[in-house]
Design an enzyme around this catalytic site. Structure first.
Site, PDB file in Angstrom:
ATOM      1  N   CYS A  61     -14.921   8.810  61.368  1.00 30.85           N
ATOM      2  CA  CYS A  61     -13.622   8.501  60.762  1.00 30.85           C
ATOM      3  C   CYS A  61     -12.543   8.392  61.823  1.00 30.85           C
ATOM      4  CB  CYS A  61     -13.236   9.545  59.731  1.00 30.85           C
ATOM      5  SG  CYS A  61     -13.463  11.223  60.325  1.00 30.85           S
ATOM      6  N   GLU A  97     -10.465  11.326  52.122  1.00 29.65           N
ATOM      7  CA  GLU A  97     -10.282  10.853  53.475  1.00 29.65           C
ATOM      8  C   GLU A  97     -10.953   9.496  53.511  1.00 29.65           C
ATOM      9  OE1 GLU A  97     -12.201  10.377  56.928  1.00 29.65           O
ATOM     10  OE2 GLU A  97     -12.200  12.560  57.190  1.00 29.65           O
ATOM     11  N   GLU A 150     -26.670   9.169  48.260  1.00 36.24           N
ATOM     12  CA  GLU A 150     -27.920   8.415  48.085  1.00 36.24           C
ATOM     13  C   GLU A 150     -28.664   8.199  49.392  1.00 36.24           C
ATOM     14  OE1 GLU A 150     -27.422   4.920  45.261  1.00 36.24           O
ATOM     15  OE2 GLU A 150     -25.380   5.728  45.390  1.00 36.24           O
TER      16      GLU A 150
END
Lengths: 523, 523
Positions: B300, B263, B185
């Site tokens: 990450c 993940e 989005e």
């Protein structure tokens, strides 16, 4: 034989509750008490296993190989005592059990060879490129490492080869993980004998205490306690869909989900193509009857579904199958629970108006399973998905298709399976690529002109089909590939040369196959 | 740019509901309407993908390589339009986005090279031994095969490299699977541009329609519909723990569970050992400040936890870190939701009485994230597991240990992580093997004297740590190994030579590495 729980090097019996094993052939309770593991004993086994994990992962491939080979020696040293106890507990004939023992020790030696050779860790090395633009590349090295305590559920239908020292235990130990075995209630004595053999081997080869433990208990209680234990890191299971799925669900609902390698139900469809049916229907029928009834049908690869085109040739084939099946005497099943389920599931299917009984060997004695062939039309089979449920035992369902398109439709409707078999004449497959495609999408192994029973223990074997045949189609429970279930990759980046494990050192002291800077080799 | 759903080769907009994307830097709605995918459109995408599966699995490695390279060409051909739209939607700077585009096309070409070379299928051949005793060995051949439609969730923090044509899509397509992408989005326009590029490449290289589709919608609605769709065969996801765990649970609760490669969160601990702290604390502090704030901390592998021994050297280090961090201007975060969460989670932590604020860059404008260093004692950290929860953004928590034993205790208490980093002087590690053991058991990659940000795309990379860092520590989402997520082994037994795929033919026409009768080679 000591029936107590074996926790590391010590026997333990804290509970008053005991289990006994039962002879399905004699219908008597067998000698030996097997105290149920308490929560305290379960915790102790995991504490020892967790402690052993760190020491055991440092044990070299050569030393692990010695351990595995010593287990094989100790099992052989048990001699006829083991075969006799297994025979009493499983009703399997002596010849079969000796063969199974051979398979068991061969598996242990196969994994010994594998870890001694060492390439199985899939070492990959990308050396540093300090002058690469725009950024330098760091030195990156990866290999498979162990994961920690593995819980092994022993299987009712293979008291040796898929049990205490079976393929799951052998591959988990080979991968560098401690193992905690849940003894099967049907063969507690066999388990106790083999567990003691493993413990002896661990002590003689200097393995850390806790590398192996064996606990007694029931599936719902001990089984669930093991699956939910915070220190369990993976589960190996062979058995029914119901039990396997319950384990899979529990393991996924843990605060820390863990992988489950469950081999569950499979009906292993056999497709009989028209030309083969016409040219050698009788020979196929005889071979098929043998496969359906082998081991009283108690194999995960038992052919439970036969798909063929209806017509006069199929009638002749069915007559030949009926004759062959009728000549085979019913034999004692593995335990009363399996026998009761067989009778119930078989009857439930035969009670359906649309299902016809084709061949039925009269029931002889309590505890035995009679070989049965039933049939349905493809139209019925397509309407009733419950007809795909496994009837564990010497049972097979013939699906009669009105044409080749319907045969394809039946295959397209199949759930995941361990195996599928195609019986065809030369040249007959080339025009049925659609059928082969549909089949290959649903199974872990396809066979041409053979029977699915008899699973070779070799590097190319894959024994693991799409759900619900197994809980993880990516991994095999038979063959050298089984070791991959119990490891994960670990990458060391810019690591100190003197701290690298031998598998990742520049000099390749173990002489293993590795990928270095994108090239495979042993340099 | 066409914002509609792209289903196979056709655009589709059946719903009236539309989504728009928003510029976090300008705080304005961006041009372009993105109609939400309806149930009918989702079904259509899966129908096409399922149909394409069978054709696409027959496409040769060379032809798939052409397709993947053409995608890279089409992406580059989008030129500045793509970079500009990604910049507007993500607030990431142009330089970073150009770098990310480079990574994206390099990944596509890397997988093209991999499938063109062909050895990745891990072909294993055990030839028949007809005269083996007691039973002959059948001919058994195994290789990896595709699994069917893969659902790819695009990631907020990598609008290119972990999104529409990112590593998940590249590896799934390389493995022979159709891909259905859920557009993020936050970068709907970027997605639409790249989706069109993939579709163009598919048409130009003659791939089956349905090999790729892209759908618009929200996570809870479209996301869950995709995960639960009966024709979905695997899920790839990069994002938050909350969203990833919801996907994992839904996928496991399906009638047919499917694998999820999620993940999720990671705080990527960095261990600063005493000698390194003493000898180069200031240099480490500067490097660490850069890593924490890189991409506004939205990686990450962002280092969210720093573990060190308390004392005067740590005080000096913390001052240096504070200075370096304070010099870095706050920048706009990826979207308002991420920014709001950052502010909330950061504040929640700072509100704890036991947590001290060490460095804080004053907040500049709406939508930006200020770099923050907080600290706690190891005793507090050990008591409060919630301190391990990721604060996604430029945040790091310093854990002050009173001695080396407490440092080990902190490491032993850590949850699974993508990476861990050790900062140490030469010779300092050899006495801390306990610490390294504990660390390696908890992570997918350990680094020595570096920063965890910057994940090399190479064969030896492993980007996948134990839960909760990922849902499956056995597989990597970065590097060539990522292809293994989207295949399963298939064994052909006693198969007809003229029906064997080239990878398994005796003559090895593709010249790939294979294991034949236990020996690796290209013969």
């Amino acid at each position: 034989m000591d029936g107590r729980n074996l926790i590391g090097h010590q026997y333990s019996a804290l509970a008053d509750d005991i289990l006994n094993s039962f002879s399905p052939a004699m219908q008597t309770v067998l000698q030996g008490d097997f105290p149920i593991a308490t929560k305290e004993e379960i915790d102790q086994a995991f504490a020892l296993a967790t402690q052993a994990t760190r020491q055991y992962r440092r044990v070299s491939g050569a030393a692990k190989a010695k351990f595995l080979r010593q287990i094989a020696e100790e099992i052989m040293a048990l001699g006829d005592v083991l075969i006799e106890r297994a025979r009493q507990e499983s009703a399997l004939p002596e010849g079969r059990l000796k063969g199974e023992r051979g398979r068991t020790v061969n598996q242990l030696r196969l994994f010994a060879d594998l870890v001694e050779e060492g390439s199985w860790v899939e070492a990959v090395i990308d050396q540093a490129i300090p002058d690469r633009k725009p950024f330098p590349r760091a030195d990156i090295r990866r290999m498979s490492v162990s994961i920690g305590p593995v819980v092994v559920f022993t299987a009712s239908n293979f008291p040796l080869a898929f049990s205490t020292a079976g393929g799951d235990t052998a591959s988990a130990l080979a991968a560098g993980n401690p193992v905690i075995v849940k003894a099967h209630e049907s063969h507690l004595g066999t388990n106790a004998l083999v567990a003691a053999a493993i413990q002896q081997a661990a002590q003689k080869t200097g393995m850390p205490e806790g590398v192996f433990s064996s606990l007694n208990g029931t599936g719902p209680e001990l089984g669930q306690a093991l699956v939910r234990h915070p220190q369990a890191k993976a589960i190996a299971f062979t058995g029914s869909y119901r039990a396997g799925k319950a384990i899979f669900d529990s393991a996924n609902q843990r605060p820390e989900p863990i992988p489950v390698f469950a081999e569950m139900g499979s009906i292993n469809p056999v497709l009989l193509l028209p030309q083969a049916l016409q040219e050698r229907g009788t020979a196929v029928a005889q071979q098929y009857a043998q496969s359906v009834t082998l081991g009283v049908g108690q194999f995960c690869t038992n052919p439970g579904l036969l798909i063929a085109q209806d017509g006069p040739e199929l009638t002749t084939f069915t007559q030949a199958l009926t004759e062959s099946i009728s000549a085979i005497a019913p034999a004692t099943m593995l335990n009363q629970g399996i026998c009761d389920n067989y009778q119930k599931n078989r009857q439930q299917l035969l009670d359906l108006a649309e299902v016809s009984l084709e061949a039925n060997v009269a029931l002889a004695e309590k505890g035995t399973g009679q070989a049965t062939v039933a049939s349905v039309t493809a139209a019925t089979f397509l309407q009733q998905p419950s007809l795909q449920e496994e009837v564990f035992g010497p049972f097979t369902l013939l699906v009669k298709c009105k044409d080749q398109a319907e045969m394809t439709a039946v295959v397209e409707a199949l759930q995941g399976q361990l195996t599928a078999t195609v019986i065809a004449e030369e040249g007959e497959l080339q025009t049925r690529v659609d059928l082969l495609d549909a089949l290959q999408e649903r199974v872990g192994r396809v066979l041409l002109n053979g029977v699915p029973t008899g699973v070779e223990v070799s590097p190319a074997m894959h024994h693991g089909g799409p759900f619900p045949a197994t809980s993880n189609a990516r991994f095999t429970s038979v063959g050298t590939g089984a070791i991959q279930r119990f490891v994960r990759p670990l990458t060391l980046q810019n690591w100190s040369a003197d701290l690298l494990p031998p598998e990742l050192q520049d000099a390749n002291p173990l002489g293993i196959w590795r990928m270095v800077n994108g090239q495979w080799g042993k340099e």
